[in-house]
Design a protein around this motif. Structure first.
Motif, PDB file in Angstrom:
ATOM      1  N   GLN A 177       3.958  16.192 -66.828  1.00 22.06           N
ATOM      2  CA  GLN A 177       2.746  16.269 -66.019  1.00 22.06           C
ATOM      3  C   GLN A 177       1.789  15.126 -66.351  1.00 22.06           C
ATOM      4  N   ARG A 178       1.660  14.806 -67.630  1.00 25.27           N
ATOM      5  CA  ARG A 178       0.794  13.681 -68.011  1.00 25.27           C
ATOM      6  C   ARG A 178       1.327  12.369 -67.429  1.00 25.27           C
ATOM      7  N   THR A 179       2.644  12.218 -67.483  1.00 25.23           N
ATOM      8  CA  THR A 179       3.250  11.001 -66.952  1.00 25.23           C
ATOM      9  C   THR A 179       3.075  10.917 -65.441  1.00 25.23           C
ATOM     10  N   ARG A 180       3.165  12.061 -64.757  1.00 21.63           N
ATOM     11  CA  ARG A 180       2.986  12.065 -63.304  1.00 21.63           C
ATOM     12  C   ARG A 180       1.562  11.662 -62.927  1.00 21.63           C
ATOM     13  N   ARG A 181       0.589  12.184 -63.666  1.00 23.09           N
ATOM     14  CA  ARG A 181      -0.799  11.797 -63.375  1.00 23.09           C
ATOM     15  C   ARG A 181      -1.009  10.302 -63.605  1.00 23.09           C
ATOM     16  N   LEU A 182      -0.431   9.804 -64.701  1.00 24.82           N
ATOM     17  CA  LEU A 182      -0.544   8.383 -65.004  1.00 24.82           C
ATOM     18  C   LEU A 182       0.140   7.547 -63.930  1.00 24.82           C
ATOM     19  N   HIS A 184       0.651   8.368 -60.838  1.00 24.21           N
ATOM     20  CA  HIS A 184      -0.133   8.431 -59.598  1.00 24.21           C
ATOM     21  C   HIS A 184      -1.308   7.447 -59.646  1.00 24.21           C
ATOM     22  N   SER A 185      -1.876   7.269 -60.827  1.00 24.37           N
ATOM     23  CA  SER A 185      -3.039   6.386 -60.954  1.00 24.37           C
ATOM     24  C   SER A 185      -2.694   4.924 -60.725  1.00 24.37           C
ATOM     25  N   ARG A 189       4.574   6.657 -56.737  1.00 22.00           N
ATOM     26  CA  ARG A 189       4.663   7.941 -56.058  1.00 22.00           C
ATOM     27  C   ARG A 189       6.061   8.128 -55.479  1.00 22.00           C
ATOM     28  N   GLU A 200      10.115  13.328 -59.727  1.00 23.46           N
ATOM     29  CA  GLU A 200      10.339  14.521 -58.915  1.00 23.46           C
ATOM     30  C   GLU A 200      11.651  15.186 -59.296  1.00 23.46           C
ATOM     31  N   THR A 203      11.328  16.927 -62.626  1.00 21.08           N
ATOM     32  CA  THR A 203      10.535  18.154 -62.482  1.00 21.08           C
ATOM     33  C   THR A 203      11.396  19.297 -61.962  1.00 21.08           C
ATOM     34  N   ARG A 251       8.632   6.578 -68.410  1.00 18.14           N
ATOM     35  CA  ARG A 251       7.391   6.272 -69.112  1.00 18.14           C
ATOM     36  C   ARG A 251       7.315   4.787 -69.475  1.00 18.14           C
TER      37      ARG A 251
END
Length: 447
Positions: A177-182, A184-185, A189, A200, A203, A251
């Motif tokens: 989840q942390r990696t997904r937020r990063l 996205h920033s 995507r 995805e 996940t 990552r």
């Protein structure tokens, strides 16, 4: 002893007491083990879980085994209590007591009702269709040990998987989840970047894996080869390990994109500088080519191509990506551009070297001609008519435009040969011999 009963020789009082002590110790050990199994965290989890697959089938059999274990243990306890009651009737047991104790302790004196023996699918049940089953105490202990080992193995294996995998999956999911937020920033995507698609997939895989581990832990248990001990083996972490490695690779890609965001402007400035140097070098090569064509005759001068416009277009695209914060697209483009820019600068330098090669040859011939003239002067032979004539001829060719390099080189060689002959004659006259340092290292005049 000579007296026999239905179960063979009648035991004496000492044998009875020893047998009761041994059976009592076994009874205590079995009771302790049963209560430990009853309180085992893995068993309680199995009772409350919605199981599937292999674990569901094994747990149904294990529950039957545990129920049968308690039925056997109750029967064993009753038989042991009865034996102790008989032995405690009197201090010195009569023959009738000893016969009864022998039958009880050695014979098939324990009867387990069919309702208990027919419980579900106990793996060691024999004759499940019988109304009752009879055992000796020794056989009953062996049967209980078998049932206990099988039940404990199943419980321990399930508990080991539940203790190991779900917690690790949860930790990996949190990191995901942390990696997904990063991601996205920085614009990584799903559908826009391969790393986003990988996130995805990871996940989905972790979600499915956790569900399977919770409902069917035995599907993720690897039994140790050659081990018969309960719980001998380890959790199968193959799928988890694979996804953990995949997340680590993603990552690293995200970190690379972050690094691009951090130093994108500096890299773009450096790219512009490299391409500018390449353009200036090509411009210098084109100017030099014109000079060579004007000053050097009868030679092939390579054509100098212009700077590739595609690199400038890609550089403009990279700058636009930076303005729009499309770091995931800027990252691979910058890496490609940096390599192409270095290649372009190398090509420009090679082109300049190739174009100016005739001028370098003319400069070398001029230097060689003047060096021989200086050497002749040091030997006091500068006024030699032949040398003056040949020097002037070579100099006119080298300092005139356009210069025919092949003809000029022949003129320089003629001057060198003439100088070598004059110097060779002078070296044979003692008063005219020059100092040793003017002689060629091989004993000949340089050519």
């Amino acid at each position: 002893m000579g007296v026999t009963g239905a179960s063979g020789p009648v035991m004496d009082r000492d044998e009875v007491d020893r047998a009761l002590a041994r059976l009592g110790a076994e009874h205590e050990a079995i009771e302790t083990s049963l209560f430990a199994l009853q309180d085992h965290a893995g068993r309680r989890l199995l009772e409350g879980a919605e199981l599937t697959g292999t674990t569901k089938e094994r747990w149904a059999a294990t529950e039957a085994s545990i129920s049968l274990l308690w039925a056997y243990f109750d029967a064993y306890s009753d038989a042991l209590r009865t034996a102790r009651d008989i032995r405690s009737r009197r201090r010195w047991s009569s023959r009738e007591d000893l016969v009864e104790l022998t039958d009880l302790l050695r014979g098939e004196s324990v009867t387990v009702a069919g309702g208990a023996t027919a419980t579900a699918n106990a793996p060691t049940l024999h004759g499940a269709g019988k109304l009752s089953e009879r055992f000796t105490l020794v056989t009953l202990v062996e049967r209980m040990n078998e049932l206990y080992a099988g039940s404990l193995d199943m419980v321990v294996a399930s508990d080991a998987v539940w203790s190991a995998l779900p917690a690790r999956i949860d930790l990996l999911a949190a990191e995901l989840q942390r990696t997904r937020r990063l991601a996205h920033s920085v614009g990584v995507r799903p559908g826009e970047h391969p790393a986003g698609d990988d996130l995805e997939r990871i996940t989905r895989t972790l979600t499915r894996l956790r569900e399977q581990v919770v409902s069917d832990p035995l599907a993720f248990w690897l039994r140790a080869e050659g081990s018969s001990a309960p719980g001998g083996g380890r959790p199968d972490t193959t799928v988890y390990d694979r996804e953990a490695r995949a997340l680590e690779e993603v990552r690293r890609e995200i970190d690379a994109v972050l690094a691009v965001r951090k130093d994108a402007e500096q890299r773009l400035v450096k790219l512009r500088d490299v391409l500018s140097r390449a353009d200036r070098t090509l411009a210098e090569a084109r100017t030099a080519r014109g000079e060579v064509l004007a000053k050097i005759a009868a030679t092939e001068v390579p054509v100098v191509s212009g700077p590739p416009t595609v690199l400038q277009e890609q550089l403009a695209t990279a700058a636009e990506y930076r303005r729009q914060a499309q770091w995931h697209r800027l990252s691979p483009l910058l890496e490609s551009l940096e390599q192409k820019a270095e290649d372009e600068l190398l090509r420009a330098r090679e082109s300049l070297t190739a174009v100016t090669a005739p001028l370098a040859v003319r400069a070398e011939l001029r230097g060689r001609l003047d060096a021989y003239k200086a050497k002749i002067a040091r030997h006091g032979l500068a006024e030699d008519p032949l040398l003056i004539e040949r020097y002037d001829a070579a100099r006119r060719m080298l300092w005139s435009a356009p210069c025919d390099l092949r003809v000029a080189e022949q003129a320089v060689l003629r001057y060198q040969h003439a100088a070598a002959e004059v110097l060779g004659t002078a070296s044979r006259v003692p008063q005219q011999s020059g100092p040793p340092e003017f002689q060629d290292r091989r004993g000949e005049s340089p050519s």
